[in-house]
Motif scaffolding. Structure first.
Motif, mmCIF file in Angstrom:
data_model
loop_
_atom_site.group_PDB
_atom_site.id
_atom_site.type_symbol
_atom_site.label_atom_id
_atom_site.label_comp_id
_atom_site.label_asym_id
_atom_site.label_seq_id
_atom_site.Cartn_x
_atom_site.Cartn_y
_atom_site.Cartn_z
ATOM 1 N N SER A 1 0.813 -1.206 0.000
ATOM 2 C CA SER A 1 0.000 0.000 0.000
ATOM 3 C C SER A 1 0.853 1.266 0.000
ATOM 4 C CB SER A 1 -0.925 0.009 1.219
ATOM 5 O OG SER A 1 -0.150 -0.010 2.398
ATOM 6 N N GLY A 2 2.146 1.125 -0.090
ATOM 7 C CA GLY A 2 3.053 2.270 -0.096
ATOM 8 C C GLY A 2 4.333 1.890 -0.807
ATOM 9 N N PRO A 3 5.396 2.635 -0.562
ATOM 10 C CA PRO A 3 6.657 2.305 -1.227
ATOM 11 C C PRO A 3 7.231 0.989 -0.720
ATOM 12 C CG PRO A 3 6.968 4.088 0.339
ATOM 13 C CD PRO A 3 5.506 3.817 0.287
ATOM 14 N N SER A 4 7.897 0.286 -1.610
ATOM 15 C CA SER A 4 8.537 -0.970 -1.209
ATOM 16 C C SER A 4 10.056 -0.797 -1.143
ATOM 17 C CB SER A 4 8.161 -2.100 -2.167
ATOM 18 O OG SER A 4 8.608 -1.810 -3.469
ATOM 19 N N VAL A 5 10.494 0.431 -0.976
ATOM 20 C CA VAL A 5 11.913 0.739 -0.833
ATOM 21 C C VAL A 5 12.126 1.439 0.507
ATOM 22 C CG1 VAL A 5 12.376 0.893 -3.299
ATOM 23 C CG2 VAL A 5 11.634 2.916 -2.074
ATOM 24 N N MET A 6 13.349 1.389 0.984
ATOM 25 C CA MET A 6 13.662 1.993 2.273
ATOM 26 C C MET A 6 14.231 3.390 2.059
ATOM 27 S SD MET A 6 16.185 0.685 5.339
ATOM 28 C CE MET A 6 17.570 0.449 4.274
ATOM 29 N N ALA A 7 13.837 4.298 2.899
ATOM 30 C CA ALA A 7 14.404 5.639 2.901
ATOM 31 C C ALA A 7 14.770 5.978 4.343
ATOM 32 C CB ALA A 7 13.408 6.646 2.355
ATOM 33 N N LEU A 8 15.842 6.710 4.509
ATOM 34 C CA LEU A 8 16.336 7.076 5.836
ATOM 35 C C LEU A 8 16.424 8.592 5.936
ATOM 36 C CD1 LEU A 8 19.231 4.480 5.928
ATOM 37 C CD2 LEU A 8 17.061 4.325 7.136
ATOM 38 N N PRO A 9 16.264 9.124 7.144
ATOM 39 C CA PRO A 9 16.364 10.584 7.289
ATOM 40 C C PRO A 9 17.737 11.079 6.845
ATOM 41 C CG PRO A 9 15.513 9.581 9.299
ATOM 42 C CD PRO A 9 15.960 8.469 8.412
ATOM 43 N N GLY A 10 17.722 12.245 6.211
ATOM 44 C CA GLY A 10 18.972 12.851 5.779
ATOM 45 C C GLY A 10 19.761 13.375 6.954
ATOM 46 N N THR A 11 20.979 13.751 6.701
ATOM 47 C CA THR A 11 21.849 14.296 7.735
ATOM 48 C C THR A 11 21.236 15.580 8.276
ATOM 49 O OG1 THR A 11 23.704 13.392 6.509
ATOM 50 C CG2 THR A 11 24.226 15.000 8.204
ATOM 51 N N ASN A 12 21.245 15.717 9.577
ATOM 52 C CA ASN A 12 20.711 16.891 10.279
ATOM 53 C C ASN A 12 19.209 17.098 10.065
ATOM 54 O OD1 ASN A 12 23.291 17.459 11.252
ATOM 55 N ND2 ASN A 12 23.771 18.691 9.447
ATOM 56 N N LYS A 13 18.471 16.037 9.786
ATOM 57 C CA LYS A 13 17.011 16.138 9.655
ATOM 58 C C LYS A 13 16.383 15.444 10.845
ATOM 59 C CE LYS A 13 15.700 16.837 4.974
ATOM 60 N NZ LYS A 13 14.542 16.722 4.151
ATOM 61 N N SER A 14 15.363 16.079 11.406
ATOM 62 C CA SER A 14 14.651 15.436 12.502
ATOM 63 C C SER A 14 13.689 14.399 11.937
ATOM 64 C CB SER A 14 13.865 16.479 13.302
ATOM 65 O OG SER A 14 12.779 16.968 12.527
ATOM 66 N N PHE A 15 13.206 13.561 12.829
ATOM 67 C CA PHE A 15 12.273 12.526 12.386
ATOM 68 C C PHE A 15 10.966 13.148 11.894
ATOM 69 C CE2 PHE A 15 9.151 9.096 13.077
ATOM 70 C CZ PHE A 15 9.686 8.180 12.177
ATOM 71 N N ASP A 16 10.553 14.256 12.510
ATOM 72 C CA ASP A 16 9.332 14.932 12.057
ATOM 73 C C ASP A 16 9.504 15.495 10.649
ATOM 74 O OD1 ASP A 16 7.872 14.343 14.324
ATOM 75 O OD2 ASP A 16 8.509 16.171 15.370
ATOM 76 N N GLN A 17 10.685 16.045 10.355
ATOM 77 C CA GLN A 17 10.945 16.518 8.992
ATOM 78 C C GLN A 17 10.916 15.353 8.008
ATOM 79 O OE1 GLN A 17 14.722 18.353 9.843
ATOM 80 N NE2 GLN A 17 13.861 20.427 9.570
ATOM 81 N N PHE A 18 11.504 14.240 8.426
ATOM 82 C CA PHE A 18 11.512 13.050 7.570
ATOM 83 C C PHE A 18 10.090 12.564 7.300
ATOM 84 C CE2 PHE A 18 11.471 8.368 7.345
ATOM 85 C CZ PHE A 18 12.158 8.203 6.158
ATOM 86 N N ASP B 1 8.290 12.174 3.779
ATOM 87 C CA ASP B 1 7.711 10.889 3.394
ATOM 88 C C ASP B 1 6.271 11.067 2.920
ATOM 89 O OD1 ASP B 1 7.690 7.894 3.335
ATOM 90 O OD2 ASP B 1 6.173 8.186 4.910
ATOM 91 N N TYR B 2 5.498 11.836 3.653
ATOM 92 C CA TYR B 2 4.103 12.071 3.275
ATOM 93 C C TYR B 2 4.029 12.774 1.916
ATOM 94 C CZ TYR B 2 -0.620 13.924 3.246
ATOM 95 O OH TYR B 2 -1.897 14.236 2.880
ATOM 96 N N ASN B 3 4.825 13.824 1.744
ATOM 97 C CA ASN B 3 4.821 14.563 0.477
ATOM 98 C C ASN B 3 5.257 13.684 -0.690
ATOM 99 O OD1 ASN B 3 3.940 16.919 1.701
ATOM 100 N ND2 ASN B 3 6.026 17.663 2.058
ATOM 101 N N CYS B 4 6.264 12.860 -0.463
ATOM 102 C CA CYS B 4 6.774 12.006 -1.544
ATOM 103 C C CYS B 4 5.806 10.882 -1.881
ATOM 104 C CB CYS B 4 8.154 11.459 -1.183
ATOM 105 S SG CYS B 4 9.417 12.765 -1.201
ATOM 106 N N ARG B 5 5.074 10.381 -0.893
ATOM 107 C CA ARG B 5 4.043 9.382 -1.189
ATOM 108 C C ARG B 5 2.954 9.988 -2.071
ATOM 109 N NH1 ARG B 5 3.343 4.750 2.696
ATOM 110 N NH2 ARG B 5 5.273 4.660 3.862
ATOM 111 N N GLN B 6 2.564 11.231 -1.758
ATOM 112 C CA GLN B 6 1.555 11.910 -2.572
ATOM 113 C C GLN B 6 2.081 12.172 -3.984
ATOM 114 O OE1 GLN B 6 -1.634 12.391 -1.690
ATOM 115 N NE2 GLN B 6 -1.051 11.245 0.120
ATOM 116 N N TYR B 7 3.341 12.568 -4.089
ATOM 117 C CA TYR B 7 3.952 12.813 -5.386
ATOM 118 C C TYR B 7 3.991 11.526 -6.216
ATOM 119 C CZ TYR B 7 7.606 13.571 -8.842
ATOM 120 O OH TYR B 7 8.321 13.621 -10.015
ATOM 121 N N ALA B 8 4.429 10.429 -5.611
ATOM 122 C CA ALA B 8 4.517 9.157 -6.325
ATOM 123 C C ALA B 8 3.133 8.665 -6.749
ATOM 124 C CB ALA B 8 5.214 8.115 -5.454
ATOM 125 N N PHE B 9 2.151 8.856 -5.893
ATOM 126 C CA PHE B 9 0.774 8.459 -6.210
ATOM 127 C C PHE B 9 0.275 9.228 -7.433
ATOM 128 C CE2 PHE B 9 -3.877 8.692 -5.364
ATOM 129 C CZ PHE B 9 -4.143 7.338 -5.401
#
Length: 174
Positions: free
Chosen positions: A24-41, A45-53
């Motif tokens: 129901s979503g991506p089947s690849v792994m993504a990790l937070p970038g350097t100096n990014k908080s989990f909330d930013q990540f 993630d939400y924006n990129c899921r919408q973009y991919a959809f």
């Protein structure tokens, strides 16, 4: 009896068409970038899921798989009914429709798999591109070989004269 047969055929079609279950979503792994908080990540993630959809047409891979399965079953049923009616009239149409439905369902299972996984691959590619562009880390799997550029062929010196052996004498047999 006839209604029961039709119901069994529709159930078989549904069962074969539901063989492809997509994530129901991506089947690849993504990790937070350097100096990014989990909330930013999570926001990325939400924006990129919408973009991919949106990149795959606004339908999920599961919806694409189901549409391909149902379409093949319906086409098989129609062609089977037409062939049965052409060969044997009314009773042949019913038999042809049943055989066409089963054949269409079997073919639909294959096309369902291809439609679903093709959509999933496009979804994953768009998701990875978006996450990477947003500054997140996306591991890429595969063989990466660092090969040096091809060496330049050494040029012979300017005064080089190639040696060609003389031809064998006339009548020479080896």
């Amino acid at each position: 009896m006839r209604t029961r047969s039709v119901c069994l055929l529709l159930a078989a079609t549904g069962a074969l068409g539901a063989c492809a279950v997509m994530p129901s979503g991506p089947s690849v792994m993504a990790l937070p970038g350097t100096n990014k908080s989990f909330d930013q990540f999570r926001g990325d993630d939400y924006n990129c899921r919408q973009y991919a959809f949106g990149q795959i047409g606004g339908t999920s891979p599961q919806q694409n798989a189901n549409a391909a399965a149902v379409g093949s079953a319906a086409l098989g049923t129609a062609l089977g009914a037409a062939a049965g009616a052409a060969f044997d009239g009314g009773s042949g149409a019913a038999v042809g429709a049943g055989i066409g439905l089963l054949t269409g369902a079997a073919v639909g299972a294959g096309s369902s798999y291809n439609a679903g996984y093709g959509s999933q691959q496009r979804y994953d590619a768009a998701y990875v591109q978006c996450m990477y562009a947003s500054g997140n880390r996306v591991p890429v799997y595969g063989r990466m070989v660092n090969t040096p550029p091809p060496a330049r062929a050494a040029m012979p010196p300017a005064n080089y004269q190639p040696y060609y052996p003389p031809p064998p004498p006339p009548g020479y047999v080896r």
